[in-house]
Design an enzyme around this catalytic site. Structure first.
Site, PDB file in Angstrom:
ATOM      1  N   THR A   1       0.514  -1.159  -0.610  1.00 22.83           N
ATOM      2  CA  THR A   1      -0.402  -0.086  -0.096  1.00 22.83           C
ATOM      3  C   THR A   1       1.207   1.533   0.245  1.00 22.83           C
ATOM      4  O   THR A   1       2.247   1.492   0.398  1.00 22.83           O
ATOM      5  CB  THR A   1      -0.600  -0.443   1.545  1.00 22.83           C
ATOM      6  OG1 THR A   1      -2.104   0.953   0.883  1.00 22.83           O
ATOM      7  CG2 THR A   1       0.258   0.260   2.670  1.00 22.83           C
TER       8      THR A   1
ATOM      9  N   HIS B   1       2.583 -11.271  13.858  1.00 23.67           N
ATOM     10  CA  HIS B   1       3.924 -12.476  14.974  1.00 23.67           C
ATOM     11  C   HIS B   1       3.373 -13.645  15.365  1.00 23.67           C
ATOM     12  O   HIS B   1       4.662 -14.019  16.163  1.00 23.67           O
ATOM     13  CB  HIS B   1       4.197 -11.002  16.129  1.00 23.67           C
ATOM     14  CG  HIS B   1       5.386 -11.352  16.588  1.00 23.67           C
ATOM     15  ND1 HIS B   1       6.492 -11.799  16.322  1.00 23.67           N
ATOM     16  CD2 HIS B   1       5.851 -11.250  18.363  1.00 23.67           C
ATOM     17  CE1 HIS B   1       7.695 -12.107  16.960  1.00 23.67           C
ATOM     18  NE2 HIS B   1       6.778 -11.778  18.312  1.00 23.67           N
TER      19      HIS B   1
END
Length: 408
Positions: free
Chosen positions: A316, A368
Site C-alpha cells: 500500500t 508475530h
C-alpha cells in the site's frame, strides 16, 4: 410483456447484496443497456442494466438487502415512451409557474423549505432576512449568513447565549464499507500485529527512471513507475523470507510457493485491493501494464470480485496522499503488508559526507504468530537493498541486461 430483472451473483461465496443506489424512479422509461442501479456486495459494487426497453417498476428500496436471484424490478415492454409528451407538459407548467412567480412573487420573501425550518427553530423574523434567491426568495444560505452575522455583532463580554446552527448529515454505511470495517477489526483483534520500520534511498531508482522512462512509455504504453520496482523487490524478499508469504489456517501454517501481490488502490467507492497474479513471472513491463489495467478498472467501477480475491502479500502506498509514516493494517488472511510513504529530500551521511537524497520511509506490519522479528527486519532490509541497488539485484549489472529487463 413483463421482464423481471433479478439480482446477479457477484461471486461464488456471496449470497446477499445491498441496493446502494437507484439511478431511475418508478414509472421511468428505460432503454436496453441503461444502468438502472448499483448493488454492493461484501467485496465490490456492481452495476445493474436494463434488459429491455419499457416502463420500470422498482420492487425493492434503496438500502434494502436482497438475496441473489431475487427480483429487483420489472420492466413493462408493452408501454411506449411518453417522456417527450411529459416534457411538453412540464415545459408548459414551468412557463405558467414562471409567469405566476413573475406577477405574484416579485419582492416577496418566500422561504425555501430548508430555510423555513431554520427560521422556525431559531425564532427568526422573516423581515430580518435579506433573500438572495430568485425573486427575493430566502435560501438556507441566507439564514446561515444571518446567524453568523448576528454572532459577530454580539460583544465578547455579552451574557447573551448564542446558539449556532450546526447541521449534520447521517447516512448508512455501504455493504462494502461494513465488510471492510469487519476485516480491519478482525485483523486488529485476532492477529499479533507488530510493525517494523526502515528508510530507503530512492536515488538509484530516480536515475533509472529518468534515463529510461520516455523510451519505456513510448514502447510499452505505460509509465515506468515506482510500483514495479517495489513489487519486484518484495517478490525477491518473499523468496528469501518465505514465512512472510504465508498464512495461518486453523492450527496449520500455509506457505505459498507463488507470489500474488495485492496492490491497494483508492477508487470512487473506497479502497480496493486487486491482485497481481504470479508476480514472480512478470517483467517491469508486465507489472506496470497489470497495475494500469487494474487501476483503470477500479476507477471506472468495472473491477470484478475475482480480481480482488486471494493475494499472498499486500503493498500500500500512502505516500501518494502525502503520508510520511504509518502502521498499515494487515489484509487478512495474509500475514504481512508493506507500507510505502512520501519521498522527501533529507540530509544523510554518504561515505562520511552529508548529502541531500530522496528518502522514503518504509513500514512492514506483520503477524508475530508466524513471523519473527528477525525475519520481518530481514525482509525490510532486503527490500531496501534491492531499491538502493536495483541494477545489481533486479536488473543485472550491465546496460544490456537493463535493456533486456525493461524490454527496450
Amino acid at each position: 410483456m413483463i421482464i423481471q430483472v433479478k439480482v446477479p451473483s457477484p461471486g461464488e461465496s456471496i449470497t446477499e447484496v445491498e441496493v446502494s443506489t437507484w439511478l431511475v424512479k418508478n414509472g421511468d422509461y428505460v432503454s436496453t443497456g441503461q444502468i438502472i442501479a448499483e448493488i454492493d456486495s461484501d467485496k465490490a459494487t456492481l452495476e445493474i442494466s436494463a434488459e429491455e426497453n419499457g416502463i420500470i417498476t422498482l420492487m425493492v428500496k434503496k438500502g434494502e438487502r436482497v438475496r441473489v436471484g431475487d427480483v429487483l424490478c420489472i420492466i413493462d415492454t408493452s408501454k411506449r415512451n411518453t417522456k417527450k409528451h411529459q416534457e411538453k407538459i412540464i415545459d408548459v407548467q414551468g412557463k405558467q409557474k414562471n409567469n405566476i412567480e413573475e406577477v405574484f412573487s416579485r419582492d416577496l420573501k418566500i422561504p425555501s423549505p430548508a430555510s423555513k425550518k431554520i427560521l422556525q427553530e431559531k425564532n427568526i423574523s422573516i423581515e430580518s432576512i435579506q433573500g438572495t434567491g430568485k425573486h427575493g426568495r430566502i435560501t438556507k444560505k441566507d439564514c446561515i449568513f444571518y446567524l453568523e452575522k448576528e454572532k459577530n455583532e454580539i460583544s465578547f463580554d455579552s451574557n447573551i447565549p448564542v446558539t449556532m446552527y450546526r447541521p449534520e448529515t447521517r447516512s448508512p454505511l455501504s455493504s462494502l464499507r461494513r465488510k471492510l470495517s469487519e476485516r480491519l477489526v478482525y485483523a486488529k483483534n485476532q492477529m499479533a500485529s507488530l510493525t517494523t520500520f526502515n528508510e530507503v534511498d530512492m536515488l538509484e531508482v530516480f536515475l533509472i527512471r529518468k534515463k529510461y522512462k520516455d523510451i519505456f512509455r513510448k514502447k510499452h504504453g505505460v509509465n515506468l513507475g515506482f510500483m514495479s520496482f517495489f513489487t519486484m523487490s518484495c517478490v525477491r524478499a518473499l523468496q528469501l523470507y518465505p514465512d512472510v508469504n504465508a498464512m495461518i489456517s486453523g492450527e496449520e501454517k500455509v506457505n505459498f510457493e507463488y507470489y500474488d501481490i495485492s496492490i491497494a488502490i483508492s477508487g470512487p467507492k473506497g479502497l480496493m485491493v486487486p491482485v497481481i497474479r504470479n508476480a514472480e513471472h512478470l517483467s517491469f513491463r508486465g507489472i506496470e501494464q497489470e497495475i494500469n489495467k487494474l487501476s483503470t478498472r477500479v476507477h471506472n467501477g468495472t473491477i470484478s470480485v475475482d480480481e480482488m480475491t486471494g493475494g499472498t502479500f499486500t503493498i500500500t502506498n500512502g505516500g501518494i496522499f502525502g503520508s510520511m509514516l504509518s502502521t498499515p493494517i494487515i489484509n487478512p488472511p495474509q500475514s504481512a503488508i508493506l507500507g510505502m510513504h512520501k519521498i522527501i529530500e533529507r540530509p544523510i551521511v554518504v561515505n562520511g559526507s552529508i548529502e541531500i537524497r530522496p528518502i522514503m520511509y518504509l513500514a512492514l506490519s506483520y503477524d508475530h504468530r508466524i513471523i519473527d522479528g528477525k525475519e520481518s527486519v530481514g525482509f525490510l532490509v532486503s527490500v531496501k537493498e534491492s531499491i538502493e541497488n536495483p541494477i545489481k539485484f533486479l536488473m543485472g549489472e550491465s546496460e544490456e541486461n537493463i535493456s533486456k529487463k525493461l524490454e527496450l
